[in-house]
Write an enzyme that holds these catalytic residues in place. Structure first.
Site, PDB file in Angstrom:
ATOM      1  N   GLY B 252      38.631   0.789 -26.489  1.00  0.00           N
ATOM      2  CA  GLY B 252      37.889   0.283 -27.774  1.00  0.00           C
ATOM      3  C   GLY B 252      38.515   1.042 -28.894  1.00  0.00           C
ATOM      4  N   HIS B 253      37.899   0.526 -30.013  1.00  0.00           N
ATOM      5  CA  HIS B 253      38.505   0.763 -31.345  1.00  0.00           C
ATOM      6  C   HIS B 253      38.594   2.325 -31.544  1.00  0.00           C
ATOM      7  CE1 HIS B 253      34.486  -0.392 -33.396  1.00  0.00           C
ATOM      8  NE2 HIS B 253      34.249   0.430 -32.467  1.00  0.00           N
TER       9      HIS B 253
END
Lengths: 347, 347, 347
Positions: B252-253
């Protein structure tokens, strides 16, 4: 500051412009005409930047930020560094989303541009101001709306329709689908392939069942990278308006997802399950086929859902049970294991 | 023998050459000048081949192997078939990796070769001796290092930088990223797309938050097929030097992965989690966002990690707990279920 | 009725033709010459359509269907609406699969068609009547059988062989593989890349181990979208005849899957595990490496399999245990948690 190689900034804006667009309220003392040049995280923001505080885990960073302005809940405003301009909002992250989208709007093509390496069937219709990248393939009878951006290597199989303002990133493959407006699909997502439908003979031979439905995708849906959405077997697979789907998610044939659902990465929803509106699925949750999940339900990460879920219910575990019951079981097992350990130690 | 349609062999090498390169020690009686023509598994190796024994599950195969030479731990050497040349190593698999890489080195282009169907922006810079395959797309301002091999259909969006000696396999899509040297990315991996960031209004409308960070990938990272790595939301997503990521993994970011981590297939690491060095994630483990996982931690397969993990800790289960505690709970439940069963049977 | 933009119908057929092909039996009163124009789901079928009833959850829809004909088990025939023609079958879904495939047969090219943008190495051989789409890349020494359909952007690396009658959908990438006949591979699947094999030095450096095996895929295998199948490390990775693999599945190096297995979405099978024939894996199940799973075993969704599984066994849970034992543990924990709750409430 966002890396100029990748991002271009439409600012500056005055604090008043940002407040007005985002619905936030200027706290007393904040200067309406203050020029804000960029958005930035708490840790790296400078005097020309606006930032936000939403998760209380980051209050310490808030107290030390050098941002010129910050969007914050009123109750945390007192913790702001002296002299910082504050925008008050009950939903700072949402206000920040609007502000950041002013500085960095989604790219929309302003003129028609079709790369010479694209293969577009003569019967396909392409709306005004579309940007069609290298090696894009658009099949017979396809319809692409206005201001769509199809990146390199996108494939639309025969008959696919895409509404206005869609962005399809590199390597997206779509077949047997009707896609709404302002839909974004990320790298490598696969939409419209055969569902996993076969019938097994007495001798164990798996006969594929023709999958005769479509995928229908509502407006403003986002679909993550390498996610897969199978077309229906006869009925359609339907993704409701505004639903957000993360990367590597599997949506089986005939699944109906309502409006505004959130489907975190690596979730799998099996065939023919019907999901209401605003349902949230935590990462890696798995849902059996032929179930009904009520609106507003919350499915915890890694849950294994094997029964219908009433509207608004929060469930956990595999097999999934109501959250309270799950936590009670977790605590019970913990306690029993400790008691067992003490008995063993005492023995 | 590796199938000649797919592999070409740089051998033969003498036993002494193989020992010297791999750091293994020739056991007394092994002939230094013995010519080794190939590597092979225990079961199929012949007199010209070298093989290895690492996993004790395969001792029986070792005792029967017809290999000319074998890399083995000293304590298992006595089980070798009579007359086989032995290379002793405390880490036979590592020594074998080096030996096998001598016979089958990673392909590196030795001259510039750009397929005429590639689309390369005039402002992009391509290093010496790169091989650029059919339908590759390289955007504005991209920089590609020396001796990179970009297979068919790779897409680098505007501004992407790739270090020397990288191999990008077919269908890899990279945007908003700065990639180190000698990085390998397998078929269909998607790097740099939007993180799953949106803010929800009181009415339930999900507003996308512009994702303004990048993906920064260290030297000698490997990224598996169809894996997805989202770019940061403001901070960057960072993959440390030497980290090995398997297929279908979701990062994920803003995730930071340290050096030398191992991330097995289908793991999901949620946004903003920070991972130390040499952390190992078993397959299908899921990690909640905003956590800190200490260096050297081991996360068992299918774990669901919802709390910070101290350095060196091994955790299991969903929700994940320390391994000892998990096994105690497993045993406790097993025991209680059996007692319940006995009581029911007796009743 | 299937959407004509996406599907074309080869009907009509008489009821007798459908019965004969599918092995179903006309119930007394059904008119042999009745002309059936299409297949349709229970809910939307009209008088010219044939439908089927398999899952008892849909009996209510059966009682109300307006279909002209229905395939059904004899014991449910009495619930049919008056006047509907019935085809009796012990396996209605299987009979329906055959019937539906008569109306909507798998597309097979009838003449050679190679898109001018395809890049085909001069040494590759392409069988008769193949359809090769835009931007397809076929490497040196590849062999493609007769009547294969390679959609846009498919990549076959050097040496890959594909049998007769295969369909490779858009964006499929295959390397180091020998593929049987009538195999279907969906959008974006990645076959033949490096297995996740590396050896770690004492200093923590991960050395990649050359992966020198292949992927061998039997006849009539189906492989789902964005699924990944790694090539063997020395031995081959083998997928047995007729095995059905769903989307986003990971198959590690050296895995052997027998004939007729069913692998539901997001399953991961780790390296060197050997699976017998007709094994069924529920969605998101994870299997450790180096195991043996006996023929006919059933692995429940989300199971985590850490031990060998005997033939025919059904297992559940993570770590997975026999289904009976799993259910007993689930019930025990439920009971203990309730008792604890009652005690707490009483206290």
């Amino acid at each position: 500051m966002a890396d100029k190689r990748f991002f271009s900034n439409s600012g500056p804006f005055t604090l008043a412009e940002l407040a007005s667009a985002s619905g936030a309220r200027l706290k007393d003392g904040a200067q309406h005409t203050l020029s804000i040049k960029d958005v930035a995280p708490l840790e790296t923001a400078g005097s020309g930047d606006i930032t936000f505080l939403d998760n209380v885990k980051y209050v310490a960073a808030f107290e030390k930020t050098k941002a010129g302005a910050c969007i914050v809940r009123e109750k945390l405003a007192a913790k702001a560094p002296a002299g910082m301009a504050l925008l008050l909002s009950e939903n700072p992250y949402h206000a920040y989303a609007i502000v950041a989208s002013m500085f960095y709007p989604v790219y929309q093509p302003q003129e028609t541009s079709i790369h010479p390496s694209a293969t577009i069937h003569e019967s396909a219709s392409i709306g005004e101001k579309c940007e069609i990248g290298p090696n894009v393939v658009i099949g017979q009878g396809c319809k692409v709306g206005r201001q769509c951006h199809l990146h390199a290597g996108v494939t639309l199989s025969d008959g696919v329709e895409i509404g206005d303002g869609c962005t399809l990133h590199a390597g997206v493959h779509i077949s047997h689908a009707v896609v709404g407006r302002r839909v974004t699909v990320h790298h490598g997502a696969a939409i419209g392939q055969d569902g996993f439908g076969f019938a097994t003979s007495a001798e164990g031979r798996h006969e594929r069942v023709p999958q005769l439905g479509r995928v229908i995708i509502g407006d403003e849906v986002n679909i993550g990278a390498n996610t897969t959405i199978d077309r229906g077997s006869g009925p359609d697979t339907i993704i409701g308006e505004g639903t957000q789907i993360d990367n590597l998610v599997q949506i089986g044939h005939n699944v109906v997802l309502g409006r505004g659902c959130i489907v975190v990465s690596q979730v799998g929803i099996s065939g023919s399950t019907k999901v209401g509106d605003f349902v949230a699925f935590g990462g890696q949750a798995g849902i059996t086929g032929h179930l009904t999940i009520g609106s507003g339900a919350r499915i915890a990460a890694q849950s294994g859902v094997m029964r219908d879920v009433p509207p608004g219910e929060t469930i956990c575990g595999s097999p999934a049970i109501p959250a309270k019951q799950f936590h009670r079981q977790t605590v019970t097992l913990q306690k029993l294991a400790k008691e067992g350990q003490r008995n063993d130690d005492a023995a």
